[in-house]
Write a protein that holds these residues in place. Structure first.
Motif, PDB file in Angstrom:
ATOM      1  N   HIS A  13       0.848  -1.191   0.000  1.00 11.80           N
ATOM      2  CA  HIS A  13       0.000   0.000   0.000  1.00 11.80           C
ATOM      3  C   HIS A  13       0.885   1.244   0.000  1.00 11.80           C
ATOM      4  O   HIS A  13       1.774   1.382   0.841  1.00 11.80           O
ATOM      5  N   ALA A  14       0.633   2.123  -0.940  1.00 12.32           N
ATOM      6  CA  ALA A  14       1.467   3.328  -1.110  1.00 12.32           C
ATOM      7  C   ALA A  14       0.667   4.590  -0.843  1.00 12.32           C
ATOM      8  O   ALA A  14      -0.481   4.716  -1.275  1.00 12.32           O
ATOM      9  N   ILE A  15       1.290   5.523  -0.153  1.00 15.99           N
ATOM     10  CA  ILE A  15       0.734   6.871   0.012  1.00 15.99           C
ATOM     11  C   ILE A  15       1.577   7.811  -0.837  1.00 15.99           C
ATOM     12  O   ILE A  15       2.815   7.788  -0.741  1.00 15.99           O
ATOM     13  N   VAL A  16       0.924   8.622  -1.650  1.00 19.97           N
ATOM     14  CA  VAL A  16       1.654   9.603  -2.462  1.00 19.97           C
ATOM     15  C   VAL A  16       1.094  10.983  -2.125  1.00 19.97           C
ATOM     16  O   VAL A  16      -0.069  11.286  -2.418  1.00 19.97           O
ATOM     17  N   THR A  17       1.908  11.824  -1.501  1.00 19.49           N
ATOM     18  CA  THR A  17       1.426  13.167  -1.171  1.00 19.49           C
ATOM     19  C   THR A  17       1.556  14.062  -2.406  1.00 19.49           C
ATOM     20  O   THR A  17       2.427  13.846  -3.257  1.00 19.49           O
ATOM     21  N   ALA A  39      -3.015   5.494  -2.061  1.00 20.26           N
ATOM     22  CA  ALA A  39      -3.801   6.597  -1.492  1.00 20.26           C
ATOM     23  C   ALA A  39      -3.155   7.906  -1.917  1.00 20.26           C
ATOM     24  O   ALA A  39      -1.963   8.122  -1.677  1.00 20.26           O
ATOM     25  N   LEU A  40      -3.940   8.730  -2.573  1.00 16.73           N
ATOM     26  CA  LEU A  40      -3.449  10.054  -2.966  1.00 16.73           C
ATOM     27  C   LEU A  40      -3.826  11.039  -1.871  1.00 16.73           C
ATOM     28  O   LEU A  40      -4.992  11.120  -1.491  1.00 16.73           O
ATOM     29  N   TRP A  41      -2.855  11.772  -1.386  1.00 16.25           N
ATOM     30  CA  TRP A  41      -3.133  12.850  -0.427  1.00 16.25           C
ATOM     31  C   TRP A  41      -2.819  14.166  -1.134  1.00 16.25           C
ATOM     32  O   TRP A  41      -1.712  14.332  -1.686  1.00 16.25           O
ATOM     33  N   ASP A  42      -3.756  15.085  -1.091  1.00 18.45           N
ATOM     34  CA  ASP A  42      -3.507  16.377  -1.733  1.00 18.45           C
ATOM     35  C   ASP A  42      -4.444  17.415  -1.127  1.00 18.45           C
ATOM     36  O   ASP A  42      -5.498  17.092  -0.576  1.00 18.45           O
ATOM     37  N   ASN A  93       6.922  11.218  -0.408  1.00 20.17           N
ATOM     38  CA  ASN A  93       6.759  12.624  -0.025  1.00 20.17           C
ATOM     39  C   ASN A  93       7.034  13.485  -1.250  1.00 20.17           C
ATOM     40  O   ASN A  93       8.193  13.802  -1.556  1.00 20.17           O
ATOM     41  N   ASN A  94       5.948  13.829  -1.936  1.00 18.63           N
ATOM     42  CA  ASN A  94       6.064  14.531  -3.219  1.00 18.63           C
ATOM     43  C   ASN A  94       5.454  15.931  -3.174  1.00 18.63           C
ATOM     44  O   ASN A  94       5.835  16.790  -3.979  1.00 18.63           O
ATOM     45  N   ALA A  95       4.522  16.193  -2.247  1.00 20.09           N
ATOM     46  CA  ALA A  95       3.854  17.503  -2.219  1.00 20.09           C
ATOM     47  C   ALA A  95       4.910  18.601  -2.108  1.00 20.09           C
ATOM     48  O   ALA A  95       5.820  18.513  -1.279  1.00 20.09           O
ATOM     49  N   GLY A  96       4.783  19.602  -2.951  1.00 21.38           N
ATOM     50  CA  GLY A  96       5.775  20.668  -2.895  1.00 21.38           C
ATOM     51  C   GLY A  96       5.293  21.907  -3.625  1.00 21.38           C
ATOM     52  O   GLY A  96       4.428  21.840  -4.503  1.00 21.38           O
ATOM     53  N   ILE A  97       5.851  23.042  -3.230  1.00 20.60           N
ATOM     54  CA  ILE A  97       5.561  24.311  -3.898  1.00 20.60           C
ATOM     55  C   ILE A  97       6.884  25.008  -4.207  1.00 20.60           C
ATOM     56  O   ILE A  97       7.883  24.793  -3.523  1.00 20.60           O
ATOM     57  N   LEU A  98       6.830  25.835  -5.240  1.00 20.47           N
ATOM     58  CA  LEU A  98       8.051  26.527  -5.679  1.00 20.47           C
ATOM     59  C   LEU A  98       8.322  27.779  -4.848  1.00 20.47           C
ATOM     60  O   LEU A  98       9.468  28.126  -4.586  1.00 20.47           O
ATOM     61  N   GLY A  99       7.245  28.453  -4.437  1.00 17.80           N
ATOM     62  CA  GLY A  99       7.439  29.718  -3.718  1.00 17.80           C
ATOM     63  C   GLY A  99       7.855  30.813  -4.670  1.00 17.80           C
ATOM     64  O   GLY A  99       7.850  30.641  -5.894  1.00 17.80           O
ATOM     65  N   PRO A 100       8.242  31.953  -4.116  1.00 15.16           N
ATOM     66  CA  PRO A 100       8.548  33.109  -4.967  1.00 15.16           C
ATOM     67  C   PRO A 100       9.842  32.936  -5.760  1.00 15.16           C
ATOM     68  O   PRO A 100      10.758  32.246  -5.316  1.00 15.16           O
ATOM     69  N   THR A 101       9.864  33.554  -6.951  1.00 16.39           N
ATOM     70  CA  THR A 101      11.093  33.566  -7.756  1.00 16.39           C
ATOM     71  C   THR A 101      11.638  34.989  -7.695  1.00 16.39           C
ATOM     72  O   THR A 101      11.360  35.830  -8.551  1.00 16.39           O
TER      73      THR A 101
END
Ligand SMILES: NC(=O)c1ccc[n+]([C@@H]2O[C@H](COP(=O)([O-])OP(=O)(O)OC[C@H]3O[C@@H](n4cnc5c(N)ncnc54)[C@H](O)[C@@H]3O)[C@@H](O)[C@H]2O)c1
Length: 257
Positions: A13-17, A39-42, A93-101
């Motif tokens: 069983h895999a969780i992918v954020t 299981a997709l977490w988002d 652990n894949n959830a991520g944001i780039l933030g400001p450039t």
């Protein structure tokens, strides 16, 4: 591209954020194709539900609206997965944001904290919830999606780069802590992929950033999300058996170490 053996993740069983789109969705698809339930977490409920519908023909895909900054939401979703599937075998652990450039001094404190909260503390909170379960099982695979930015430090993305460097270090620490437990922890450091992560960049700067990122890649192209997914699925499988706390490069020759 040839997929991992169709039974390589059977019974797991895999969780992918951050699994609703982009790299996370490709990883979820690849895990399902290799026999895992996923299981997709988002955060994004609408995109999440479309993603699960698209994945259902491949196997058992579930979803939970989870903000990886929120430990209560993480604990609830992990307990639901464990109750339904009986084990927690793979955490991506894949959830991520780039933030400001912008230059590092032009980040606001709130922007800086937000990027670190999602990309680093969020991943740590998920590990904190799932690693003890894996430890008790004496089996598990944690795959952290870092970035080549965490090795090199991209100009104008200091918070992002620092968060990914932190994620690399978390991978190394946790890998050592769990090394003799059957739980392996590794990370991937992709160069740029053409996903919605760039939506955060103002339209007038987006093309310039994409061109600058591509100019650093000797292979001269974006990495495909399926290429990252193939590496993640291998790291999630028993075929990966003697690597832990390690950093796997997928940067088209950009990264020299
Ligand atoms: N695209 C690239 O060029 C690139 C390169 C290297 C590494 N990465 C990393 O790969 C990962 C996936 O990136 P992508 O390009 O697919 O991005 P994306 O923006 O297409 O997808 C990211 C997903 O994460 C979700 N998310 C964001 N914040 C969240 C939170 N607090 N809680 C739960 N979910 C949240 C979003 O809703 C989205 O579905 C990220 O960690 C990113 O840093 C991307």
């Amino acid at each position: 591209m040839t997929a991992l053996r169709s039974d390589a993740l059977r019974g797991r069983h895999a969780i992918v954020t951050g699994g609703a789109r982009g790299i996370g969705l490709a990883i979820a698809r690849r895990c399902l194709q290799a026999g895992a339930s996923v299981a997709l977490w988002d955060l994004d409920a609408a995109v999440l539900s479309a993603a699960v519908q698209a994945l259902e023909p491949l196997g058992t895909a579930t979803s939970a609206v989870v903000d990886v900054r929120d430990e209560a939401q993480i604990a609830r979703a992990a307990a639901q997965s464990q109750e339904r599937f009986g084990s927690l075998d793979i955490l991506v652990n894949n959830a991520g944001i780039l933030g400001p450039t912008v230059p590092s001094w032009a980040h606001t404190p709130a922007q800086w904290r937000d990027v670190l909260d999602v990309n680093l503390t969020g991943a740590w909170l998920c590990c904190r919830a799932v690693a003890p379960v894996m430890l008790a099982q004496r089996r598990g695979r944690i795959v952290n999606i870092a970035s080549v930015a965490g090795k090199e430090g991209n100009g104008l993305n200091a918070a992002y780069s620092a968060s990914k460097a932190g994620l690399i270090a978390l991978t190394k620490s946790l890998g050592k802590e769990l090394a003799s437990s059957g739980v392996l922890v590794n990370c991937i450091t992709p160069s740029a992929a053409d996903t919605e992560v760039f939506a955060a960049v103002p339209a007038e700067h987006r093309e310039q950033l994409r061109t600058a990122l591509l100019s650093r890649v000797p292979m001269g192209r974006f990495v495909e999300v399926d290429e990252v997914a193939a590496m993640a699925a291998w790291l999630a499988s028993d075929d990966c058996s003697f690597s832990t706390g390690a950093v796997f490069d997928i940067s088209g020759g950009r990264s020299l170490y």
